[in-house]
Design an enzyme around this catalytic site. Structure first.
Site, PDB file in Angstrom:
ATOM      1  N   LYS A 201      -9.609  -3.099  -1.586  1.00 18.72           N
ATOM      2  CA  LYS A 201      -8.150  -3.031  -1.467  1.00 18.72           C
ATOM      3  C   LYS A 201      -7.764  -2.213  -0.239  1.00 18.72           C
ATOM      4  CE  LYS A 201      -4.809  -0.340  -2.737  1.00 18.72           C
ATOM      5  NZ  LYS A 201      -3.761  -0.507  -1.713  1.00 18.72           N
ATOM      6  N   GLY A 232      -2.137  -4.783  -2.166  1.00 13.93           N
ATOM      7  CA  GLY A 232      -1.234  -4.249  -3.177  1.00 13.93           C
ATOM      8  C   GLY A 232      -0.929  -2.797  -2.895  1.00 13.93           C
ATOM      9  N   GLY A 234      -0.566   1.443  -4.736  1.00 12.54           N
ATOM     10  CA  GLY A 234      -1.414   2.409  -5.436  1.00 12.54           C
ATOM     11  C   GLY A 234      -1.813   1.924  -6.827  1.00 12.54           C
ATOM     12  N   GLY A 237      -4.758  -0.302  -6.595  1.00 12.90           N
ATOM     13  CA  GLY A 237      -5.966   0.515  -6.400  1.00 12.90           C
ATOM     14  C   GLY A 237      -6.404   1.135  -7.719  1.00 12.90           C
ATOM     15  N   GLU A 275     -14.478   9.956   0.215  1.00 13.40           N
ATOM     16  CA  GLU A 275     -14.252  10.498   1.568  1.00 13.40           C
ATOM     17  C   GLU A 275     -12.793  10.913   1.604  1.00 13.40           C
ATOM     18  OE1 GLU A 275     -16.496  10.602   4.016  1.00 13.40           O
ATOM     19  OE2 GLU A 275     -17.967   9.041   3.601  1.00 13.40           O
ATOM     20  N   CYS A 309      -8.912  11.941   9.446  1.00 16.48           N
ATOM     21  CA  CYS A 309      -9.334  12.893   8.410  1.00 16.48           C
ATOM     22  C   CYS A 309     -10.152  14.028   8.997  1.00 16.48           C
ATOM     23  CB  CYS A 309     -10.114  12.171   7.336  1.00 16.48           C
ATOM     24  SG  CYS A 309     -11.366  11.092   8.018  1.00 16.48           S
ATOM     25  N   GLU A 406      -3.362  19.731   5.365  1.00 16.49           N
ATOM     26  CA  GLU A 406      -3.627  18.645   6.303  1.00 16.49           C
ATOM     27  C   GLU A 406      -2.284  18.041   6.741  1.00 16.49           C
ATOM     28  OE1 GLU A 406      -5.495  15.142   4.600  1.00 16.49           O
ATOM     29  OE2 GLU A 406      -6.782  15.029   6.356  1.00 16.49           O
TER      30      GLU A 406
HETATM   31  P1  NAP Z   1      -3.971   7.723  -0.136  1.00 14.35           P
HETATM   32  O1  NAP Z   1      -2.559   7.849  -0.499  1.00 14.35           O
HETATM   33  O2  NAP Z   1      -4.955   8.478  -0.924  1.00 14.35           O
HETATM   34  O3  NAP Z   1      -4.299   6.183  -0.150  1.00 14.35           O
HETATM   35  C1  NAP Z   1      -5.573   5.670   0.088  1.00 14.35           C
HETATM   36  C2  NAP Z   1      -5.730   4.352  -0.634  1.00 14.35           C
HETATM   37  O4  NAP Z   1      -5.688   4.562  -2.052  1.00 14.35           O
HETATM   38  C3  NAP Z   1      -4.635   3.348  -0.351  1.00 14.35           C
HETATM   39  O5  NAP Z   1      -5.199   2.063  -0.340  1.00 14.35           O
HETATM   40  C4  NAP Z   1      -3.720   3.546  -1.544  1.00 14.35           C
HETATM   41  O6  NAP Z   1      -2.884   2.448  -1.800  1.00 14.35           O
HETATM   42  C5  NAP Z   1      -4.711   3.738  -2.652  1.00 14.35           C
HETATM   43  N1  NAP Z   1      -4.193   4.422  -3.837  1.00 14.35           N
HETATM   44  C6  NAP Z   1      -3.058   5.139  -3.995  1.00 14.35           C
HETATM   45  N2  NAP Z   1      -2.979   5.639  -5.253  1.00 14.35           N
HETATM   46  C7  NAP Z   1      -4.095   5.224  -5.903  1.00 14.35           C
HETATM   47  C8  NAP Z   1      -4.602   5.426  -7.218  1.00 14.35           C
HETATM   48  N3  NAP Z   1      -3.955   6.158  -8.115  1.00 14.35           N
HETATM   49  N4  NAP Z   1      -5.792   4.865  -7.562  1.00 14.35           N
HETATM   50  C9  NAP Z   1      -6.485   4.132  -6.655  1.00 14.35           C
HETATM   51  N5  NAP Z   1      -6.053   3.909  -5.404  1.00 14.35           N
HETATM   52  C10 NAP Z   1      -4.871   4.448  -5.012  1.00 14.35           C
HETATM   53  O7  NAP Z   1      -4.242   8.165   1.363  1.00 14.35           O
HETATM   54  P2  NAP Z   1      -3.531   7.612   2.663  1.00 14.35           P
HETATM   55  O8  NAP Z   1      -2.174   8.182   2.720  1.00 14.35           O
HETATM   56  O9  NAP Z   1      -3.643   6.163   2.754  1.00 14.35           O
HETATM   57  O10 NAP Z   1      -4.486   8.210   3.800  1.00 14.35           O
HETATM   58  C11 NAP Z   1      -4.383   9.487   4.263  1.00 14.35           C
HETATM   59  C12 NAP Z   1      -5.436  10.398   3.640  1.00 14.35           C
HETATM   60  O11 NAP Z   1      -6.737   9.819   3.689  1.00 14.35           O
HETATM   61  C13 NAP Z   1      -5.571  11.697   4.363  1.00 14.35           C
HETATM   62  O12 NAP Z   1      -5.567  12.759   3.446  1.00 14.35           O
HETATM   63  C14 NAP Z   1      -6.908  11.615   5.071  1.00 14.35           C
HETATM   64  O13 NAP Z   1      -7.530  12.811   5.315  1.00 14.35           O
HETATM   65  C15 NAP Z   1      -7.690  10.753   4.169  1.00 14.35           C
HETATM   66  N6  NAP Z   1      -8.752  10.057   4.921  1.00 14.35           N
HETATM   67  C16 NAP Z   1     -10.043  10.447   4.749  1.00 14.35           C
HETATM   68  C17 NAP Z   1     -11.062   9.847   5.462  1.00 14.35           C
HETATM   69  C18 NAP Z   1     -12.494  10.273   5.279  1.00 14.35           C
HETATM   70  O14 NAP Z   1     -13.374   9.559   5.699  1.00 14.35           O
HETATM   71  N7  NAP Z   1     -12.768  11.393   4.685  1.00 14.35           N
HETATM   72  C19 NAP Z   1     -10.773   8.811   6.337  1.00 14.35           C
HETATM   73  C20 NAP Z   1      -9.443   8.416   6.488  1.00 14.35           C
HETATM   74  C21 NAP Z   1      -8.444   9.045   5.759  1.00 14.35           C
HETATM   75  P3  NAP Z   1      -1.411   2.411  -1.077  1.00 14.35           P
HETATM   76  O15 NAP Z   1      -1.639   2.333   0.370  1.00 14.35           O
HETATM   77  O16 NAP Z   1      -0.801   1.203  -1.591  1.00 14.35           O
HETATM   78  O17 NAP Z   1      -0.728   3.656  -1.519  1.00 14.35           O
END
Ligand code: NAP
Ligand code: MG
Length: 502
Positions: A201, A232, A234, A237, A275, A309, A406
């Site tokens: 996803k 889709g 969250g 997911g 990650e 990240c 962050e």
């Molecule tokens: P996010 O809100 O955690 O979303 C990541 C993914 O999870 C999206 O596809 C999101 O869908 C989905 N999601 C949201 N709620 C969920 C749930 N309850 N269960 C399962 N999946 C769910 O993060 P983001 O805003 O997209 O990305 C920014 C964050 O990612 C930052 O904190 C960054 O540090 C971290 N990041 C980490 C790495 C690494 O390798 N460590 C790499 C890149 C980014 P939606 O988009 O539809 O909400």
């Protein structure tokens, strides 16, 4: 970026125009183009399928706020169908020889490179990041992940000597918006090389390159159901990670959602890798090559608008060179070109979404309120779209939110240190542990520091360099498990027999 109005079609909400023809090059004389469909369905069992929810949502260009296309919103039944399609494909795919699986991956990598321009432009449009970066980093590195893992597909027994690596089954993968294509490649390639099937996803706000990757899978003749891509929000997911048909969940995203997923997976006896976020310390010592360090620090925080990240968002400068370093850094920041992401000269593009812009503004306001000193480059920002100038805070205390949380934007917090011991203590004083950077002339000091920094990746006299052969991942609230290299493949196999530990 010019649109050819002729082929645009209106679907869904009447006032929105989805899909169209885009030129690769914004120059008026350019005629080469690629298309974006007005609507994308779900990629399940090797076919495009309308969502059982009957719902769609728009994805926009953050640099203009114009809609690009509408994509399917997968609900519980769609998630179930995708997992079932992957389960159906698993027996044949996992029994295929490693050599044959490798052939598919090589083919995918080659097609991706052949279509590199199209992928780079599409990623830039859907994400807001500069074309220079999608062209030189995102797309080639995505292809490299397929090439690299293609090479291991028939050599897994050499990676784990004395043991028999077996695939796990169906892997549920959820990725964020900051490197949409790269994250998809990063997750799919090792899973497939090891003989697993996948349901992935992409993030809600940047789904288009993962969907186009499905076209590459079709072109490469990848058997139906080996990779399924469902778009889709969250909730989609959450439904995916809860599905009982999964053998493993691999997630990249925020620490907050990562913790939720850990709870959802608890007690099910399945594998999980996370990650998550970071707040990397970037250390500059007085003996460092200062001008090179300035370039490294700029790359560390302003690459991809700081939506990284592992961004070097906490700069720790040795006190004796602080003033000189900050002065040079400010002068360099004034030369960063912010604007149209499709322009080849642009260094920094658009902030990915209105929500992310609001978060950056909130944290910057908290920094100012807390008494830190804000410096922003004087640059003219476009009227439409989401924008934020390159920013830097001095007079920062460890207690400030900008030093602890962050920001995930182009905002650098500058702190100082006097001794290497103090540098290590400050660098490790964070709940995260994904990455760190060190600039110094002394090799022995690099080794001394690297041993003591609690970070998954420590860059020395460089920053934000990635390679498919190099494991990437975090400590503490930055998650667990590694992606890339031998360690990355380890997370996609079960090791049977043998005496050696995995
Ligand atoms: P996010 O809100 O955690 O979303 C990541 C993914 O999870 C999206 O596809 C999101 O869908 C989905 N999601 C949201 N709620 C969920 C749930 N309850 N269960 C399962 N999946 C769910 O993060 P983001 O805003 O997209 O990305 C920014 C964050 O990612 C930052 O904190 C960054 O540090 C971290 N990041 C980490 C790495 C690494 O390798 N460590 C790499 C890149 C980014 P939606 O988009 O539809 O909400
Ligand atoms: Mg978008």
């Amino acid at each position: 970026m010019a649109k050819n109005g002729e082929k645009q079609q209106a679907t869904g909400t009447p006032e929105l125009v989805f899909g169209g023809v885009w030129k690769y090059d914004p120059a008026p004389e350019s005629t080469e183009h690629f298309t974006i469909a007005p609507r994308y369905e779900l990629f399940v069992g090797g076919e495009w399928k309308a969502p059982k929810t009957g719902k769609y949502f728009a994805t926009i260009d953050p640099a203009t706020e114009k809609p690009l296309s509408e994509v399917a919103l997968a609900g519980d039944k769609d998630v179930d169908a995708a997992v079932k399609a992957a389960q159906k494909a698993f027996p044949a795919w996992s029994k295929l020889s490693g050599e044959d699986r490798g052939r598919y991956l090589f083919r995918i990598a080659r097609i991706l490179l052949e279509r590199a321009r199209e992928f780079a432009c599409l990623e830039t449009l859907d994400n807001g990041k500069p074309i220079k970066e999608t062209r030189d980093v995102d797309v080639p590195l995505a292809a490299q992940h397929f090439f690299y893992h293609a090479g291991w597909a028939d050599k897994l027994d050499l990676l784990f000597p004395g043991q028999t690596p077996e695939p796990l089954g169906v892997i549920g993968q959820v990725i964020p918006w900051n490197f949409p294509l790269l994250m998809a490649a990063w997750k799919i390639a090792p899973a497939l090389a090891a003989g697993n099937c996948v349901v992935l996803k992409p993030a809600e706000t940047s789904p288009l390159t993962a969907l186009r990757l499905c076209e590459v899978f079709q072109q490469a003749g990848l058997p139906a159901g080996v990779v399924n891509i469902i778009t889709g929000d969250g909730k989609t997911g959450a439904a995916l990670v809860r599905h009982p048909g999964l053998a493993k969940v691999a997630f990249t995203g925020s620490t907050e959602v990562g913790k939720e997923i850990q709870r959802a997976v608890a007690g099910r006896g399945i594998e999980l890798t996370l990650e998550l976020g970071g707040k990397a310390a970037h250390l500059v010592f007085e003996d460092a090559a200062i001008d090179q360090a300035v370039e490294g620090v700029v790359r560390g925080i302003f690459f991809n608008q700081g939506h990284v990240c592992c961004a070097g968002s906490r700069l720790l400068v040795q006190e004796s060179v602080h003033d000189l370093f900050v002065q040079k850094l400010q002068r360099r920041m004034a030369r960063i070109r912010v604007g149209n992401p499709m322009d080849k000269n642009t260094d920094m593009g658009a902030i990915h979404s209105a929500a992310q812009l609001a978060r950056i503004r909130e944290l910057v306001a908290a920094g100012v309120e807390g008494g830190a000193n804000l410096h922003q480059s004087a640059c003219e920002l476009p009227k439409k779209g989401f924008w934020f100038p390159p920013s830097l805070f001095t007079e920062v205390a460890m207690s400030h939110r900008i030093a602890r949380e962050e920001v995930f934007g182009p905002v650098l917090a500058v702190l100082t240190f006097r001794t290497p011991e103090e540098a290590v203590e400050k660098a490790n004083n964070t709940s995260y542990g994904l990455s760190a950077g060190i600039w110094t002339d002394k090799g022995a000091r690099i080794l001394w520091l690297a041993e003591r920094m609690k970070a998954g990746v420590v860059w020395n006299n460089t920053y934000n360099r990635f390679d498919a052969a190099s494991p990437f991942g975090g400590y503490k609230e930055s998650g667990f498990g590694r992606e890339g290299g031998r360690q990355g493949l380890r997370a996609y196999v079960r090791l049977a027999g043998g005496l050696l530990p995995g």
